[in-house]
Design an enzyme around this catalytic site. Structure first.
Site, PDB file in Angstrom:
ATOM      1  N   ALA A 107     -22.268  18.446  34.482  1.00  0.00           N
ATOM      2  CA  ALA A 107     -21.546  18.551  35.718  1.00  0.00           C
ATOM      3  C   ALA A 107     -22.015  17.729  36.894  1.00  0.00           C
ATOM      4  O   ALA A 107     -22.839  17.023  36.484  1.00  0.00           O
ATOM      5  CB  ALA A 107     -21.437  20.068  36.596  1.00  0.00           C
ATOM      6  N   ASN A 108     -21.507  17.521  38.002  1.00  0.00           N
ATOM      7  CA  ASN A 108     -21.916  16.701  39.274  1.00  0.00           C
ATOM      8  C   ASN A 108     -22.040  17.724  40.372  1.00  0.00           C
ATOM      9  O   ASN A 108     -21.689  18.784  40.247  1.00  0.00           O
ATOM     10  CB  ASN A 108     -21.333  15.469  39.245  1.00  0.00           C
ATOM     11  CG  ASN A 108     -19.630  15.714  39.781  1.00  0.00           C
ATOM     12  OD1 ASN A 108     -19.470  16.383  40.441  1.00  0.00           O
ATOM     13  ND2 ASN A 108     -19.141  15.301  38.609  1.00  0.00           N
ATOM     14  N   ARG A 109     -22.334  17.076  41.573  1.00  0.00           N
ATOM     15  CA  ARG A 109     -22.488  17.897  42.770  1.00  0.00           C
ATOM     16  C   ARG A 109     -21.329  17.871  43.611  1.00  0.00           C
ATOM     17  O   ARG A 109     -21.413  18.197  44.869  1.00  0.00           O
ATOM     18  CB  ARG A 109     -23.727  17.302  43.543  1.00  0.00           C
ATOM     19  CG  ARG A 109     -25.375  17.260  42.761  1.00  0.00           C
ATOM     20  CD  ARG A 109     -26.095  16.892  43.720  1.00  0.00           C
ATOM     21  NE  ARG A 109     -27.403  16.592  42.881  1.00  0.00           N
ATOM     22  CZ  ARG A 109     -28.163  17.578  42.724  1.00  0.00           C
ATOM     23  NH1 ARG A 109     -27.982  18.821  42.971  1.00  0.00           N
ATOM     24  NH2 ARG A 109     -29.382  17.235  41.900  1.00  0.00           N
TER      25      ARG A 109
END
Ligand SMILES: Cc1cc2nc3c(=O)[nH]c(=O)nc-3n(C[C@H](O)[C@H](O)[C@H](O)COP(=O)(O)O)c2cc1C
Length: 404
Positions: A211-213
């Site tokens: 995932a990413n932020r």
């Protein structure tokens, strides 16, 4: 306030989500709307006319050939004496009838005679929604001017299966109705927009993902700002913890390929704003079972495969929106990277921002962006994400107005 005093003809067809239409009736009446229900024969297998009629405080219309119903109101007047017709749930069957102009029961006849805008909240098994026949029907209905809310991704009511097909929640339907009934003069009234937001989750196995932020704050704010200017907005959101914006149809997805499918299924549209931080790569062969740690053995490396490029696909699509805006989140050479993106992705504008950790932008409440067009660059000051959204929505309205 858009629903106060409004007359809603609610058509309930035969899907398992019919139970949700009871809540919808309650929500509409709470907001001062009068609800006149029509039920298909199928719908009566799922909820009783007694329950529907009691909640609506009105007669429930079920039969095209009923002398009593015809004398009282008649199917043509049913179709005309209302401000909005809402089909919830909308079955695959009723969508097929609507798309083909069939009129073999009261609901389909009323829909064919409709003199008012029609909003449909489809609800069906994901395989039924994905079937080419349903895709064709949905496209035909969109072209015919029928408005859609949902379906959403998620668990089916009958359990077991998950995917796109779940009926929109009652409050989402209410919000879509409010947008349709709000007749104030707004610069984007009559325009349709697709906005993507949030991260994507790319599964490694059933419990782990890449995932990413991204928080979804900027994309959600843009969807809300476009809706506030009168656009009919579909927000395709990756997994986020913030609520769906009011007045917007939100489709929830997890992976990049699901996001692409949801976006493409909403074309044609006037505006596309691709804000989501879509994962560039997915795990080439994600495991169906949780990958076990084996003591003493080195972990096996993850093989990655490239994800579809959603902005580029939309920017070069046969049904390309009039205005395509992309986001470029970079940590170095922001402007040069954004300029390359503008050229290769077929976008009209790129909103570039520096998401280096020191800026606090990724996941934060503020943003500092540059608007990069083919000829010029506009640098905006440090603003809240809502302010950035408002400015972008105004810029979109100005562009579309100048295009005529
Ligand atoms: C238990 C059960 C659940 C069903 N759920 C749905 C549904 O969610 N969506 C749908 O399109 N059809 C669903 N169907 C099929 C429809 O009921 C069927 O196509 C019916 O002919 C629809 O009639 P109508 O469109 O006139 O209401 C379901 C059928 C059964 C038996």
């Amino acid at each position: 306030m858009a629903l106060t005093g409004k007359r809603i003809l609610l058509i309930i067809s035969g899907g398992i989500a019919a139970y949700k239409s009871l809540d919808l009736i309650r929500r509409l009446r709470e907001r001062g709307a009068a609800v006149r229900p029509v039920m298909t024969a199928g719908a009566q297998q799922f909820v009783t006319p007694l329950a529907v009629g009691a909640l609506a405080a009105d007669h429930v219309f079920t039969d095209l050939f009923s002398r009593e119903d015809e004398q009282d109101v008649g199917h043509i007047r049913l179709a005309r004496d209302c401000d909005l017709i809402v089909v919830a749930p909308g079955t695959a069957d009723l969508m097929a009838k609507m798309a083909n102009g069939l009129a073999d029961d009261l609901a389909s006849t009323v829909l064919l005679a409709a003199g008012r805008p029609v909003l449909i909240a489809p609800a069906m098994n994901p395989k039924m929604w994905a079937h080419p026949a349903t895709r064709r029907n949905a496209e035909t209905l969109s072209r015919d001017g029928v408005h859609f809310v949902g379906p959403n991704a998620g668990e089916m009511a009958e359990g077991g299966e998950a995917g796109l097909g779940r009926m929109a929640e009652a409050l989402e339907i209410v919000a879509a109705m409010e947008t349709l009934l709000d007749d104030g003069e707004k610069p984007l009234a009559g325009k349709t927009a697709i906005v993507t937001s949030g991260p994507t989750h790319e599964p490694i196995d059933p419990v782990r993902y890449i995932a990413n932020r991204s928080s979804g704050r900027q994309g959600h704010a843009i969807a809300a700002a476009l809706a506030a200017l009168g656009a009919r907005v579909t927000l395709v959101s990756g997994p986020v913890t913030i609520p769906d914006p009011q007045g917007v149809t939100t489709i929830h997805v997890e992976r990049a390929d699901e996001m692409l499918d949801a976006v493409i299924s909403r074309l044609p549209a006037d505006i596309a704003v691709m804000v989501a931080a879509v994962a560039d790569w997915r795990v080439a062969a994600s495991s169906d079972q949780k990958i076990k740690k084996k003591t003493g053995e080195a972990p096996s490396p993850l093989q990655l495969a490239e994800n579809p490029d959603i902005l580029k696909t939309v920017g070069h699509h046969a049904k390309r929106p009039k205005l395509v805006i992309g986001f470029a989140a970079e940590t170095q050479t922001v402007e040069a990277n954004a300029r390359t993106k503008l050229q290769t992705k077929g976008a009209d504008l790129i909103v570039a921002n520096d998401v280096s950790p020191a800026t606090g932008i990724m996941g934060g409440a503020r943003n500092r962006v540059k608007i990069i067009g083919p000829e010029n660059v506009e640098e905006w000051p440090d603003l809240s994400k809502d302010e950035v959204a408002g400015r972008i929505a105004t810029l979109i309205a100005e562009r579309l107005l100048s295009q005529g």
